[in-house]
Design a protein around this motif. Structure first.
Motif, PDB file in Angstrom:
ATOM      1  N   PHE A  83       6.399   1.228  10.425  1.00 52.45           N
ATOM      2  CA  PHE A  83       4.914   1.137   9.917  1.00 52.45           C
ATOM      3  C   PHE A  83       4.656   1.902   8.574  1.00 52.45           C
ATOM      4  N   SER A  84       5.582   3.117   8.315  1.00 55.57           N
ATOM      5  CA  SER A  84       5.561   3.926   7.322  1.00 55.57           C
ATOM      6  C   SER A  84       6.361   3.403   6.242  1.00 55.57           C
ATOM      7  N   HIS A 111       9.303  12.619  -2.003  1.00 56.68           N
ATOM      8  CA  HIS A 111       8.537  13.418  -0.976  1.00 56.68           C
ATOM      9  C   HIS A 111       7.308  13.822  -1.716  1.00 56.68           C
ATOM     10  N   TRP A 112       7.139  13.982  -2.989  1.00 50.45           N
ATOM     11  CA  TRP A 112       5.917  14.322  -3.801  1.00 50.45           C
ATOM     12  C   TRP A 112       4.685  13.383  -3.565  1.00 50.45           C
ATOM     13  N   LEU A 113       5.181  12.256  -3.779  1.00 52.07           N
ATOM     14  CA  LEU A 113       4.178  11.109  -3.901  1.00 52.07           C
ATOM     15  C   LEU A 113       3.048  11.125  -3.080  1.00 52.07           C
ATOM     16  N   PRO A 114       3.418  11.093  -1.582  1.00 52.98           N
ATOM     17  CA  PRO A 114       2.158  10.863  -0.726  1.00 52.98           C
ATOM     18  C   PRO A 114       0.865  11.735  -0.987  1.00 52.98           C
ATOM     19  N   GLU A 125       2.575   1.365  -4.309  1.00 49.27           N
ATOM     20  CA  GLU A 125       1.526   0.564  -3.781  1.00 49.27           C
ATOM     21  C   GLU A 125       1.312   0.536  -1.932  1.00 49.27           C
ATOM     22  N   SER A 126       2.978   0.750  -1.503  1.00 48.25           N
ATOM     23  CA  SER A 126       2.906   0.545  -0.145  1.00 48.25           C
ATOM     24  C   SER A 126       2.292   1.948   0.388  1.00 48.25           C
ATOM     25  N   LEU A 127       2.642   3.040  -0.473  1.00 50.13           N
ATOM     26  CA  LEU A 127       1.865   4.382   0.161  1.00 50.13           C
ATOM     27  C   LEU A 127       0.399   4.189   0.141  1.00 50.13           C
ATOM     28  N   ARG A 128      -0.163   3.821  -1.077  1.00 51.73           N
ATOM     29  CA  ARG A 128      -1.418   3.536  -1.252  1.00 51.73           C
ATOM     30  C   ARG A 128      -1.947   2.894   0.029  1.00 51.73           C
ATOM     31  N   VAL A 129      -1.576   1.748   0.291  1.00 51.86           N
ATOM     32  CA  VAL A 129      -1.902   0.821   1.485  1.00 51.86           C
ATOM     33  C   VAL A 129      -1.892   1.653   2.649  1.00 51.86           C
ATOM     34  N   GLU A 130      -0.650   2.307   2.909  1.00 54.21           N
ATOM     35  CA  GLU A 130      -0.612   3.099   4.321  1.00 54.21           C
ATOM     36  C   GLU A 130      -1.750   4.211   4.277  1.00 54.21           C
ATOM     37  N   ALA A 131      -2.320   4.889   3.244  1.00 53.89           N
ATOM     38  CA  ALA A 131      -3.092   6.011   3.324  1.00 53.89           C
ATOM     39  C   ALA A 131      -4.314   5.343   3.358  1.00 53.89           C
ATOM     40  N   ALA A 132      -4.662   4.270   2.689  1.00 50.36           N
ATOM     41  CA  ALA A 132      -5.992   3.570   3.069  1.00 50.36           C
ATOM     42  C   ALA A 132      -6.240   3.176   4.702  1.00 50.36           C
ATOM     43  N   ARG A 133      -5.219   2.578   4.995  1.00 51.08           N
ATOM     44  CA  ARG A 133      -5.072   2.157   6.418  1.00 51.08           C
ATOM     45  C   ARG A 133      -5.531   3.450   7.490  1.00 51.08           C
TER      46      ARG A 133
END
Length: 137
Positions: A13-14, A32-35, A75-83
């Motif tokens: 899921f991550s 590692h910095w991105l999130p 984009e995947s990290l952003r969607v995950e954070a939005a979720r």
């Protein structure tokens, strides 16, 4: 017991867990910095500067080492954070969009729909854990 990576070939899921960890230390450091910096300039140029690499070399190496383009990974990290924010806060979709790095709620709506085949609002209705935000089914 909670697994950091789901066992038995189950879907991850991550976005971070799905991505291959880079072998190159500079790219791994960017991963590692991105999130924690989703609301910043995350263009290939900016990420390449952060890694101390040329744009072309960074994009090529990132793709080879992670099996994802930098843009798709972000984009995947952003969607995950939005979720997570939809599940745990009562922030508006526009506020969530800005928090995860999109200027407009419409952009988040479009990206969210493409990734999850639902809207942010419907996602919140089904998965929110905040009292008063979850709607009856």
């Amino acid at each position: 017991m909670v697994f950091a990576r789901r066992p038995g070939g189950q879907a991850q899921f991550s976005a971070q867990l799905r991505a291959q960890p880079a072998r190159t230390p500079a790219i791994r450091a960017v991963q590692h910095w991105l999130p924690d910096h989703l609301d910043e300039d995350l263009s290939v140029a900016a990420l390449a500067r952060r890694a101390g690499m040329s744009e072309r070399n960074f994009a090529r190496a990132f793709r080879i080492e992670t099996d994802s383009t930098p843009a798709a990974f972000v984009e995947s990290l952003r969607v995950e954070a939005a979720r997570r924010l939809l599940e745990t806060t009562d922030l508006t979709v526009g506020a969530i969009a800005r928090t995860v790095g999109y200027k407009h709620g419409e952009t988040l709506h479009r990206v969210f729909s493409r990734h999850l085949a639902t809207t942010p609002e419907r996602y919140r209705q089904h998965f929110s854990i905040i009292a008063g935000v979850r709607s009856p089914r």
